[in-house]
Design an enzyme around this catalytic site. Sequence first.
Site, PDB file in Angstrom:
ATOM      1  N   ASN A  58      19.684-101.708  55.894  1.00  0.00           N
ATOM      2  CA  ASN A  58      19.712-100.953  56.786  1.00  0.00           C
ATOM      3  C   ASN A  58      18.985 -99.852  56.294  1.00  0.00           C
ATOM      4  OD1 ASN A  58      21.135 -98.853  56.270  1.00  0.00           O
ATOM      5  ND2 ASN A  58      21.884-100.154  54.249  1.00  0.00           N
ATOM      6  N   PHE A  87      21.617 -91.374  57.527  1.00  0.00           N
ATOM      7  CA  PHE A  87      23.265 -91.191  57.510  1.00  0.00           C
ATOM      8  C   PHE A  87      23.594 -90.492  59.140  1.00  0.00           C
ATOM      9  CE2 PHE A  87      22.091 -88.904  53.204  1.00  0.00           C
ATOM     10  CZ  PHE A  87      23.180 -90.132  52.900  1.00  0.00           C
ATOM     11  N   ASN A  89      26.870 -88.759  47.110  1.00  0.00           N
ATOM     12  CA  ASN A  89      25.554 -89.737  47.115  1.00  0.00           C
ATOM     13  C   ASN A  89      24.076 -88.877  46.971  1.00  0.00           C
ATOM     14  OD1 ASN A  89      23.627 -91.917  47.821  1.00  0.00           O
ATOM     15  ND2 ASN A  89      24.785 -91.421  50.004  1.00  0.00           N
ATOM     16  N   SER A 102      20.590 -92.965  48.705  1.00  0.00           N
ATOM     17  CA  SER A 102      20.717 -94.006  49.333  1.00  0.00           C
ATOM     18  C   SER A 102      18.781 -93.539  49.568  1.00  0.00           C
ATOM     19  CB  SER A 102      21.171 -93.442  50.934  1.00  0.00           C
ATOM     20  OG  SER A 102      20.645 -93.535  52.104  1.00  0.00           O
ATOM     21  N   ASN A 130      17.435 -94.247  52.340  1.00  0.00           N
ATOM     22  CA  ASN A 130      16.974 -94.071  53.838  1.00  0.00           C
ATOM     23  C   ASN A 130      16.382 -92.651  54.347  1.00  0.00           C
ATOM     24  OD1 ASN A 130      17.136 -96.792  54.613  1.00  0.00           O
ATOM     25  ND2 ASN A 130      18.925 -96.549  54.567  1.00  0.00           N
ATOM     26  N   THR A 131      16.757 -91.776  53.254  1.00  0.00           N
ATOM     27  CA  THR A 131      16.888 -90.448  53.428  1.00  0.00           C
ATOM     28  C   THR A 131      14.655 -90.287  52.605  1.00  0.00           C
ATOM     29  OG1 THR A 131      19.076 -89.955  54.089  1.00  0.00           O
ATOM     30  CG2 THR A 131      17.389 -87.292  53.755  1.00  0.00           C
ATOM     31  N   THR A 178      26.715 -99.719  42.687  1.00  0.00           N
ATOM     32  CA  THR A 178      25.628 -99.435  43.140  1.00  0.00           C
ATOM     33  C   THR A 178      25.525 -99.690  45.408  1.00  0.00           C
ATOM     34  OG1 THR A 178      24.530-100.886  43.785  1.00  0.00           O
ATOM     35  CG2 THR A 178      24.491-100.294  41.292  1.00  0.00           C
ATOM     36  N   ASN A 179      24.214 -98.259  45.247  1.00  0.00           N
ATOM     37  CA  ASN A 179      23.892 -98.537  46.106  1.00  0.00           C
ATOM     38  C   ASN A 179      23.027 -99.683  47.093  1.00  0.00           C
ATOM     39  OD1 ASN A 179      23.248 -97.275  49.026  1.00  0.00           O
ATOM     40  ND2 ASN A 179      24.028 -95.278  47.808  1.00  0.00           N
ATOM     41  N   GLY A 225      27.612-106.520  46.533  1.00  0.00           N
ATOM     42  CA  GLY A 225      27.460-108.147  46.382  1.00  0.00           C
ATOM     43  C   GLY A 225      28.617-108.518  45.670  1.00  0.00           C
TER      44      GLY A 225
HETATM   45  C1  LIG Z   1      24.825-100.031  57.006  1.00  0.00           C
HETATM   46  C2  LIG Z   1      25.504 -99.629  56.418  1.00  0.00           C
HETATM   47  C3  LIG Z   1      24.826 -98.505  55.972  1.00  0.00           C
HETATM   48  C4  LIG Z   1      24.995 -97.536  54.779  1.00  0.00           C
HETATM   49  N1  LIG Z   1      25.175 -96.288  54.726  1.00  0.00           N
HETATM   50  C5  LIG Z   1      25.748 -95.707  52.831  1.00  0.00           C
HETATM   51  C6  LIG Z   1      25.934 -94.667  53.284  1.00  0.00           C
HETATM   52  O1  LIG Z   1      25.403 -93.352  54.057  1.00  0.00           O
HETATM   53  N2  LIG Z   1      26.107 -93.604  52.212  1.00  0.00           N
HETATM   54  C7  LIG Z   1      26.716 -94.725  50.551  1.00  0.00           C
HETATM   55  O2  LIG Z   1      27.319 -93.689  50.027  1.00  0.00           O
HETATM   56  N3  LIG Z   1      26.046 -96.212  51.251  1.00  0.00           N
HETATM   57  C8  LIG Z   1      26.206 -96.361  52.170  1.00  0.00           C
HETATM   58  N4  LIG Z   1      25.743 -98.144  52.375  1.00  0.00           N
HETATM   59  C9  LIG Z   1      25.748 -98.827  50.939  1.00  0.00           C
HETATM   60  C10 LIG Z   1      27.042 -99.312  50.941  1.00  0.00           C
HETATM   61  O3  LIG Z   1      28.297 -98.102  50.809  1.00  0.00           O
HETATM   62  C11 LIG Z   1      26.698 -99.739  49.715  1.00  0.00           C
HETATM   63  O4  LIG Z   1      26.746 -99.304  48.395  1.00  0.00           O
HETATM   64  C12 LIG Z   1      25.925-100.808  49.660  1.00  0.00           C
HETATM   65  O5  LIG Z   1      26.220-101.768  51.036  1.00  0.00           O
HETATM   66  C13 LIG Z   1      26.301-102.363  48.732  1.00  0.00           C
HETATM   67  O6  LIG Z   1      27.705-103.055  49.279  1.00  0.00           O
HETATM   68  P1  LIG Z   1      27.114-104.306  49.818  1.00  0.00           P
HETATM   69  O7  LIG Z   1      26.508-105.679  48.861  1.00  0.00           O
HETATM   70  O8  LIG Z   1      29.419-104.727  49.221  1.00  0.00           O
HETATM   71  O9  LIG Z   1      27.484-103.999  51.400  1.00  0.00           O
HETATM   72  C14 LIG Z   1      25.413 -98.606  53.292  1.00  0.00           C
HETATM   73  C15 LIG Z   1      25.678 -99.817  53.758  1.00  0.00           C
HETATM   74  C16 LIG Z   1      25.297-100.301  54.608  1.00  0.00           C
HETATM   75  C17 LIG Z   1      25.570-101.739  54.402  1.00  0.00           C
END
Ligand SMILES: Cc1cc2nc3c(=O)[nH]c(=O)nc-3n(C[C@H](O)[C@H](O)[C@H](O)COP(=O)(O)O)c2cc1C
Length: 346
Positions: free
Chosen positions: A116, A120, A181, A184, A186-187, A250-251, A297
């Site tokens: 992704n 935000f 946070n 991320s 993406n910012t 983690t993020n 994960g």
């Molecule tokens: C589409 C998408 C949007 C996300 N947006 C945020 C966000 O706004 N803030 C944040 O702290 N993490 C965000 N995350 C990260 C998730 O909270 C998480 O840390 C990350 O996906 C790892 O977990 P997972 O492997 O279970 O997906 C986002 C993840 C995805 C896939």
Amino acid sequence: MFTPIVSMTWKLVRPLIFLCDSEFIHNLSTFLIRSFYQVFGRAILRIKVGGPITAPHPSTPIIGLAAGFDKNAEWLPTLPSFGFQFTEIGTVTPRPQSGNDKPRLFREVSNQTLFNRMGFNNLGATMIAERLRDVKPTLPQGFEVGVNIGKNKNTRNDDAALDYAAALSPFAELVDYAVINVSSPNTVGLRDLQTLESLFPIVQASQNVILSWKKSIPLYVKLAPEVSGESLSDLIQGLESKGIDGFILTNTLAGQYTHEGQALSGGWSGSCLTETSLERLKQARSMTKKTLISVGGIMSGAHAIERIQAGADRIQVYSGWIYGGPSFPWQLRSQLDNTLVSQSNR
Ligand SMILES: Cc1cc2nc3c(=O)[nH]c(=O)nc-3n(C[C@H](O)[C@H](O)[C@H](O)COP(=O)(O)O)c2cc1C
């Protein structure tokens, strides 16, 4: 009994759903779930999607929905029905913003990952807090809500502390914990804030907001999987000395995705994070006794158990829910409950 039916149905319909664009499906299901809630209201809380018919014995919140899925608190009233015990709304920024251009969310089904570059997108702190105020009284007792806060895209890093404080302020007496946070990908420039020098004023400003509230709540920092070794230890020790209550690890993993011949920058989540996120948890646990929420994960009950055994106080899922389907949180709950109960009986 419901779990096998829901998970079998999910296996049948998943290939069809996965034919459609990821963000379209996300928005469509958000619309359907909100409409369902508007029609059935509080009755929805008695429904258990893929859960046991009898109520499971009460336990402290362990399984939560990770930030980014329900950025605007639209799914919130229905999340307990899916088996979640807590959720993290956001990332919430002070002012509303639309995020990066689409397409910005992709699945790689063969290796159970998501990519992704959302940036935000959210309705802004004031509106999201108002929505939370409306639905909060309907949530079951013990269900916790955290808020994940960030800065607007056009705010300079030097002014970030003001944004974090402004994003948190409207949530007075509404949330059970808050998360800074800075991880991320993406910012642009956000991850540059993952230094003690940048984090101190942000932590201070957020703590001042919480100090002005009637009820105090824990404040956590969410870190990137790339932060390890000495940098992780410096951050943990430095932030602990400033009174931080815990960490979310983690993020997403920063990387690229090729779409129509174009390399897009963003973050990977799902299976590709399983090992790294577990490793970061183990490292962090050897460095601190503070609360650790493990995310990244967790794609099966075995992964969830592994995280708790490695010292996580709680876990969160995002990608695992997408691939595992609606009953995934209930599956994790029953496997965790069975393991924890059998361990405590030994
Ligand atoms: C589409 C998408 C949007 C996300 N947006 C945020 C966000 O706004 N803030 C944040 O702290 N993490 C965000 N995350 C990260 C998730 O909270 C998480 O840390 C990350 O996906 C790892 O977990 P997972 O492997 O279970 O997906 C986002 C993840 C995805 C896939």
